[in-house]
Write a protein that holds these residues in place. Structure first.
Motif, PDB file in Angstrom:
ATOM      1  N   THR A  83       0.627  -0.902  -0.304  1.00 43.05           N
ATOM      2  CA  THR A  83       0.406   0.042  -0.113  1.00 43.05           C
ATOM      3  C   THR A  83       0.972   1.089   0.451  1.00 43.05           C
ATOM      4  O   THR A  83       0.127   2.304  -0.173  1.00 43.05           O
ATOM      5  CB  THR A  83      -0.959  -0.202   1.704  1.00 43.05           C
ATOM      6  OG1 THR A  83      -0.048   0.352   2.867  1.00 43.05           O
ATOM      7  CG2 THR A  83      -2.200  -0.984   1.419  1.00 43.05           C
ATOM      8  N   ASP A  84       2.394   1.665  -0.264  1.00 40.66           N
ATOM      9  CA  ASP A  84       3.134   2.308  -0.131  1.00 40.66           C
ATOM     10  C   ASP A  84       2.941   2.693  -1.332  1.00 40.66           C
ATOM     11  O   ASP A  84       3.096   2.703  -2.559  1.00 40.66           O
ATOM     12  CB  ASP A  84       4.451   1.307  -0.565  1.00 40.66           C
ATOM     13  CG  ASP A  84       5.688   3.006  -0.424  1.00 40.66           C
ATOM     14  OD1 ASP A  84       5.326   4.331  -0.378  1.00 40.66           O
ATOM     15  OD2 ASP A  84       7.080   2.856  -0.530  1.00 40.66           O
ATOM     16  N   PRO A  85       2.440   3.991  -0.677  1.00 41.80           N
ATOM     17  CA  PRO A  85       2.390   5.214  -1.526  1.00 41.80           C
ATOM     18  C   PRO A  85       3.094   5.633  -2.858  1.00 41.80           C
ATOM     19  O   PRO A  85       2.786   5.971  -4.047  1.00 41.80           O
ATOM     20  CB  PRO A  85       1.263   6.469  -1.100  1.00 41.80           C
ATOM     21  CG  PRO A  85       1.999   6.299   0.625  1.00 41.80           C
ATOM     22  CD  PRO A  85       2.098   4.963  -0.103  1.00 41.80           C
ATOM     23  N   ASN A  86       4.279   5.744  -2.782  1.00 43.79           N
ATOM     24  CA  ASN A  86       5.309   5.269  -3.826  1.00 43.79           C
ATOM     25  C   ASN A  86       5.315   4.813  -4.915  1.00 43.79           C
ATOM     26  O   ASN A  86       6.307   4.494  -5.902  1.00 43.79           O
ATOM     27  CB  ASN A  86       6.453   5.217  -3.076  1.00 43.79           C
ATOM     28  CG  ASN A  86       7.280   6.865  -2.177  1.00 43.79           C
ATOM     29  OD1 ASN A  86       7.037   7.602  -2.514  1.00 43.79           O
ATOM     30  ND2 ASN A  86       7.265   6.396  -1.063  1.00 43.79           N
ATOM     31  N   THR A  87       4.310   2.864  -4.209  1.00 42.79           N
ATOM     32  CA  THR A  87       4.703   2.212  -5.961  1.00 42.79           C
ATOM     33  C   THR A  87       2.807   2.446  -6.052  1.00 42.79           C
ATOM     34  O   THR A  87       2.846   2.287  -7.515  1.00 42.79           O
ATOM     35  CB  THR A  87       5.530   1.191  -4.949  1.00 42.79           C
ATOM     36  OG1 THR A  87       6.082   1.466  -4.030  1.00 42.79           O
ATOM     37  CG2 THR A  87       4.879   0.160  -6.288  1.00 42.79           C
ATOM     38  N   VAL A  88       1.787   2.441  -4.979  1.00 45.13           N
ATOM     39  CA  VAL A  88       0.552   2.136  -5.506  1.00 45.13           C
ATOM     40  C   VAL A  88      -0.012   3.397  -6.195  1.00 45.13           C
ATOM     41  O   VAL A  88       0.378   4.116  -4.826  1.00 45.13           O
ATOM     42  CB  VAL A  88      -0.271   0.868  -4.951  1.00 45.13           C
ATOM     43  CG1 VAL A  88       0.585  -0.280  -5.175  1.00 45.13           C
ATOM     44  CG2 VAL A  88      -0.187   1.228  -3.615  1.00 45.13           C
ATOM     45  N   SER A  89      -0.803   3.225  -6.664  1.00 42.87           N
ATOM     46  CA  SER A  89      -2.179   5.034  -6.953  1.00 42.87           C
ATOM     47  C   SER A  89      -3.399   3.949  -7.096  1.00 42.87           C
ATOM     48  O   SER A  89      -4.350   5.471  -7.355  1.00 42.87           O
ATOM     49  CB  SER A  89      -1.395   5.544  -8.132  1.00 42.87           C
ATOM     50  OG  SER A  89      -1.916   4.470  -9.235  1.00 42.87           O
ATOM     51  N   TYR A  90      -3.860   3.287  -6.075  1.00 43.63           N
ATOM     52  CA  TYR A  90      -5.309   3.169  -6.379  1.00 43.63           C
ATOM     53  C   TYR A  90      -5.984   4.550  -4.982  1.00 43.63           C
ATOM     54  O   TYR A  90      -5.774   4.867  -3.735  1.00 43.63           O
ATOM     55  CB  TYR A  90      -6.114   2.146  -5.279  1.00 43.63           C
ATOM     56  CG  TYR A  90      -5.386   1.100  -6.374  1.00 43.63           C
ATOM     57  CD1 TYR A  90      -6.548   0.459  -6.900  1.00 43.63           C
ATOM     58  CD2 TYR A  90      -4.599   0.252  -6.527  1.00 43.63           C
ATOM     59  CE1 TYR A  90      -5.855  -0.657  -8.360  1.00 43.63           C
ATOM     60  CE2 TYR A  90      -3.651  -1.335  -7.347  1.00 43.63           C
ATOM     61  CZ  TYR A  90      -4.850  -1.314  -7.894  1.00 43.63           C
ATOM     62  OH  TYR A  90      -4.074  -2.011  -8.872  1.00 43.63           O
ATOM     63  N   SER A  91      -7.413   4.783  -5.542  1.00 41.23           N
ATOM     64  CA  SER A  91      -7.778   6.285  -4.699  1.00 41.23           C
ATOM     65  C   SER A  91      -8.064   5.583  -3.396  1.00 41.23           C
ATOM     66  O   SER A  91      -7.838   6.682  -1.993  1.00 41.23           O
ATOM     67  CB  SER A  91      -8.801   6.936  -5.435  1.00 41.23           C
ATOM     68  OG  SER A  91      -9.679   5.672  -5.205  1.00 41.23           O
ATOM     69  N   ASP A  92      -8.948   4.215  -3.276  1.00 41.71           N
ATOM     70  CA  ASP A  92      -9.213   3.951  -1.925  1.00 41.71           C
ATOM     71  C   ASP A  92      -8.107   2.856  -1.507  1.00 41.71           C
ATOM     72  O   ASP A  92      -8.294   1.325  -1.854  1.00 41.71           O
ATOM     73  CB  ASP A  92     -10.682   3.778  -1.578  1.00 41.71           C
ATOM     74  CG  ASP A  92     -10.849   5.112  -1.684  1.00 41.71           C
ATOM     75  OD1 ASP A  92     -10.958   6.302  -1.203  1.00 41.71           O
ATOM     76  OD2 ASP A  92     -12.706   5.128  -0.476  1.00 41.71           O
ATOM     77  N   ILE A  93      -7.922   1.961   0.269  1.00 42.87           N
ATOM     78  CA  ILE A  93      -7.222   1.293   0.355  1.00 42.87           C
ATOM     79  C   ILE A  93      -7.614   1.297   1.749  1.00 42.87           C
ATOM     80  O   ILE A  93      -7.240   2.323   2.817  1.00 42.87           O
ATOM     81  CB  ILE A  93      -5.906   1.590   0.181  1.00 42.87           C
ATOM     82  CG1 ILE A  93      -5.328   1.572  -0.931  1.00 42.87           C
ATOM     83  CG2 ILE A  93      -5.110  -0.040   0.951  1.00 42.87           C
ATOM     84  CD1 ILE A  93      -3.619   1.591  -1.624  1.00 42.87           C
ATOM     85  N   THR A  94      -8.404   0.183   2.322  1.00 45.27           N
ATOM     86  CA  THR A  94      -8.557  -0.365   3.507  1.00 45.27           C
ATOM     87  C   THR A  94      -7.529  -0.248   4.514  1.00 45.27           C
ATOM     88  O   THR A  94      -6.401  -0.617   4.087  1.00 45.27           O
ATOM     89  CB  THR A  94      -9.600  -1.428   3.653  1.00 45.27           C
ATOM     90  OG1 THR A  94      -8.469  -3.021   2.827  1.00 45.27           O
ATOM     91  CG2 THR A  94     -11.602  -1.347   2.700  1.00 45.27           C
TER      92      THR A  94
END
Length: 193
Positions: A83-94
């Motif tokens: 879930t690292d925002p430097n790698t993934v860009s999904y707008s919603d993560i639980t």
């Protein structure tokens, strides 16, 4: 060893058509095997999770709205990697669930390009096996998560992500049957019609 994502995942593409709206939706589920490392029992999979994160990000690289349901993301460092925002860009993560008898949660994670309007976690009423025996399903707070996302104005999708009792013995099979009955009752209640 990094398991190839697609053979281990179940993927579906949906086409949603309305009077003034047509869109594609990709739904993927993937069991990550993210148990905490235990010497001589469960290997450390840090390198595999580091390689997995860009693959998960790549699922929505073509611009198709994607819902990604993950199971067995028990180990917090693995969750942080995926879930690292430097790698993934999904707008919603639980958020990571850290409850249960060993503080590793239910292992369920939802990553979505669509806004998650409502969300809940439900623990199974029945489990079987603990302490490394018979699937050890009672060593976590396994269950299911429920999420509702809006695909278009007035068009909602109810999504259920689960991890049922995993053992193959008769007690685990009975618990799994109870898990599925509990899920069916929740679907009837939450998603009627």
């Amino acid at each position: 060893m990094l398991r190839t994502l697609w053979p281990a995942a179940v993927a579906a593409s949906l086409s949603i058509t309305g009077a003034a709206h047509a869109a594609a939706l990709r739904v993927v589920t993937y069991n990550t095997f993210g148990l905490p490392p235990i010497e001589d029992f469960v290997p450390d999979r840090t390198a595999e999770f580091a390689a997995m994160a860009p693959l998960l990000e790549g699922l929505h690289a073509d611009g198709t709205d994607t819902l990604l349901a993950l199971q067995e993301v028990f180990h917090p460092p693995y969750f942080n990697t995926l879930t690292d925002p430097n790698t993934v860009s999904y707008s919603d993560i639980t958020a990571k669930d850290n409850g249960g008898p060993n503080g590793i949660g239910d292992g369920l994670t939802l990553m979505s390009d669509l806004t998650i309007d409502s969300f809940s976690r439900v623990q199974w009423s029945d489990c079987f096996g603990s302490g490394g025996l018979l699937g050890s399903d009672c060593d976590t707070n396994k269950g299911f998560m429920f999420a509702r996302v809006e695909l278009a104005p007035g068009v909602d999708l109810d999504l259920y992500v689960l991890h049922a009792d995993a053992g193959q013995d008769s007690g685990s099979r009975a618990a799994r049957l109870a898990n599925l009955a509990q899920l069916a009752a929740a679907i009837t209640t939450n998603s009627f019609g």
